[in-house]
Every structure is written in C-alpha cells, then in structure tokens.
Enzyme design. Structure first.
Site: not given
Lengths: 275, 275
Positions: A99, B94-97
């Site tokens: 991120d 909001d984890a951007k997995r």
C-alpha cells in the site's frame, strides 16, 4: 536472517522445503475442534512433526483472518511457537500486502515488530514506495510477487513493453530496491520453464516457489532451472503435507510427507554438489 | 448494497465522502490511551461526530494489524458499531488483498462473512481468479486498484502494450468479471487528469478516490472529471478529518472538517443537477 544463514540451514537439513500452514478449520481432524484453539493445536502438531525436514514455515494469512480475532490469536501463537522452539526456521507471512508508504510501514510493523515473522509476501502493483518500508528492518525480508502459479497470472503479468514482460520489469526494477539479503521473489512452479529466464536476471536471489504438488508443478524441473550456488530456492508445499491424513495420525503422516520431499530435495542438492 | 442504494444515500446526505479510519495509536489524543480499547474509543467518537456527513467509512487494515490481536478486535468492534448504529453507511475494508482462488475465498470469508464489510480493496496483479471470489457474495463489492495516488504508481501501472497502459488494461479486462453493482475502482485524486480517460472506459462504475487533502488532490477537479449520472464517486479523506485536532475536541473538530467537505460536495452535486 541473512541469505548465508538460510543456506547453512538448507545444507544442515538437506532441504529447501517450506511448509505452508494453510490451516482450514473445515479440513483439520474433527477431534481437534474440542480443543480451546483448534488452529494452533493443529499447527503445533504439524510443526513438531515436520520441523526436521523443513527450513521455512509459511502461514497463509487468509486462513487465520477468516476466523476473525480468534484466528489472529492462533496466528500469533503459531509464530511464537516456531520462534521459541525452532529458532533457526525462517517464517514467512504469506499476506500479499502492499500500500502507500505510510500504510506499508504499518504492515511492516504488524509482521516484523508486533509479530516476529522473518519475511512477508508483497504485491508489486503500487511500486517502490509500497515495497521499501518492509526493507527498513534489519534481517527481515520482502518476498515480492513476480510470476505467480495461478491461471490469472496470464491476465496482467505478461503485459509486454519493449520486449519486456511485466513480471520481468518487476524483477529488474525492484532488484535495485534491496539486496540478496532482504529481497526474494515468488515464482510459481507451474511456470518452471520461466525459472531459467528469471535466473538470468537474478542469478543470486532466493526464489519462493509455490505450486509444487496440489497445483501440479514438478520439483525436479524447478530444481533444474532454479538452483544456484547458495541453493536459492524455497519450495513450498501446503496441502500435500498438512492434509496428508485427516485422522488421528495426521501429524505423523505430515511428517512422512515432509520427509519424502526432503529426501528428494537432499538428492537434488547432492547432485548439484551443494551438500 | 446496490449502486442505486448508494446513490440514494449520497443524495440524501448531499455527500460522496468516505472517511478513512487510519487510526494510529501514536496520533490519537493521549487521554484515550487510558480507555480499555483506545482505537475503538477513538473510532466511536469520530463516527458519531461524522456520520451525518459521510456515506462510507474505510478502516485501513494495516493500522489495526499493527496492533496485533487487540487491533483486530478494535476493527471488529468498529465495523459492528457502524453496522448497528448507522446501517445505511457503506463500509470498506481497505486491505489490498488478492491471492490464488482458494485463498481469496478465505479473504472474502474474513471480510464479508466473519466481519460485515460491504467491500474490500483488491490488488489486480494475480488476475481474474484472485478477484472473482470476492464477487460471489450478494450485495458485496470488490474495489480494484487501477491507478493509485502514490509516487510508485509510475513504476508499473503505466507499462504500455499496444497503446494500452496497464491500469487501462486492468479496467477493461476486469469490468467483464463483475457489474456496476459489485465492482468499483481505486483511482487516485492526484491523477485527476486521468479520471476523464478512465470515465471513457467505465462511464457508469463507481470510483473510490483517495488522495484528496494530505496527498494533495483537488476535490473540484475530481468532481469535474469523475462525476456521472449516479454520482459515481466516493472521495476519501483520512488524516484531514480524523486528526483535525489532537485535543479533547478531536471529535467535534473531525465533525466540522467532515461537514466542510460535505458542504463543498453538496454544492458540486447541485451544480451537476444530481440533488
């Protein structure tokens, strides 16, 4: 841990195996559900049965997060258990994080400070400032996604600009951000023909190779194309080891499955003149 | 939540604001550290003070994970608190997995089943089978990274094949995987000149736009280039709202900061004839 220390462990054990702890509450033996912390109870038995044959453990974060707070608790206990009992084993947070800088800093804190992982898998899409914060910790590693083992790898990883594929660009660019002592790459075993090309770009870096076993990759091919003078490979197996049996003998069977792979790996290391 | 329901909330509140809950133990007012759960105590006050002016909350997972088990606990309480008290507000993990299919399934379970988020941010690098598992849940959303707000976005997102940049390819390809009711995209406000081009590819999808405020993006430019007939924008502000004050009046000041943005947004919605 440095790459030399990792190599020493590989030579000592005759193994470059990483055991993936994709611990699924629906797949572990039923009798463990009566314990207070079934995920940890399972992991503890698996670790005790396999530690002689493996140089790395790789908890897959998704499986713990799917259980909420209790899963996160099982994860912390698992990392502490490995660190305390088998301190020479390399621990990978398979988390695929990444991120903007201040957020990656927080993820680095989560995995390297709050928990004592040695490394974390990171997705490269957001570029340099999303990756570098993980490299500010001494002896800790980024394991960057390069070429993954799944079908969807074909969607974007082969996008080509000036004869350079995206995964190649990811490797060429990112290798300037770190060193052979804090940066390795994920390269799927299902793409073992690509390993040779990748070795031309990064002859000395370690590669984490998933996809042997359940996903269909061949260990022998991976070794032929990927071994370097410090071994340079960690090959992961998850389901084939940890779910070798769903009965009372699950840990014993996991140990046997790990030993079988270790013996094959030892032979490959001997053939290569590394042990 | 459907896109129409989200639009109804936007019209009702005259706001397309998303408040980012990047809750940092080192930045919250000192007196909260004496409470049993400082992160949750902070979030609760912020939420109560800002809910009238916002249509979405976006906890940034890294900040909770950095606190280990207790942080994960604060996160679950925060999601439950929003869901129970302000059920019409859209909640973004909001984890951007993003990982191979069976692992993405587990992440989807974590965010949509174990916790009751409406959506999760996902990184596209691993392709279709890493994204689709999140879309199998009714009324739940994937928010896919397209063009991010950070400097590192330039490293890979502009790689160009046949005159098509990677972020454009990500959008064109992925829009076939979902619908306007379960797929939105992250487009950084610092790239607002690109919003217009992106609107040509996806005129009807919602966009989540970070980078207004602390990162330097302009709300007016984002609105000019990004608003569509159902608004189609969620614009995030984190630090500018939640850290408007570090004193006893932190919640009041956060409410005022959120109201100020809401009023600007309301004007933009009126100018566009949407409210």
């Amino acid at each position: 841990m440095t790459s030399q220390e990792l190599f020493e462990n590989i030579k000592k054990k005759g193994s470059f195996l990483c055991v993936g702890l994709d611990t699924d509450i629906n797949k572990i033996p039923r009798f463990l559900l009566e314990t207070t912390d079934p995920l940890f109870a399972f992991n503890k038995e698996i670790i005790d049965a396999t530690h002689k044959y493996t140089v790395a453990y790789k908890p897959n974060l998704a499986f713990y997060e799917s259980m909420g707070v209790s899963g996160w608790n099982s994860l912390e206990k698992t990392v502490n258990y490995i660190r305390y009992n088998y301190p020479d084993i390399f621990i990978i947070a398979d988390a695929k994080r990444g991120d903007i800088g201040n957020t990656s800093n927080m993820y680095a804190k989560a995995f390297f400070d709050t928990m004592d992982f040695d490394s974390v898998t990171v997705a490269p899409y957001m570029g340099e400032d999303s990756v570098k914060p993980f490299m500010t910790y001494v002896d800790k590693w980024v394991i960057l996604l390069a070429l993954t083992s799944n079908k969807g790898a074909a969607d974007f990883q082969y996008v080509t600009e000036n004869n350079e594929k995206l995964f190649e660009k990811v490797i060429r660019k990112s290798k300037q951000w770190g060193t052979e002592d804090n940066l390795m790459y994920v390269v799927g075993a299902t793409k073992s023909e690509k390993l040779k090309e990748i070795r031309d770009i990064i002859p000395d870096h370690f590669l984490l190779v998933p996809g042997v076993g359940a996903q269909g990759g061949s260990l022998k091919e991976v070794a032929q194309n990927g071994l370097n003078k410090k071994c340079g490979l960690l090959v992961n197996s998850s389901r084939g080891i940890i779910y070798a049996s769903a009965e009372n003998d699950f840990a014993e069977k996991a140990g046997l499955a790990a030993r079988e792979i270790q013996q094959e790996m030892n032979k490959l290391l001997v053939d290569k003149g590394l042990v």
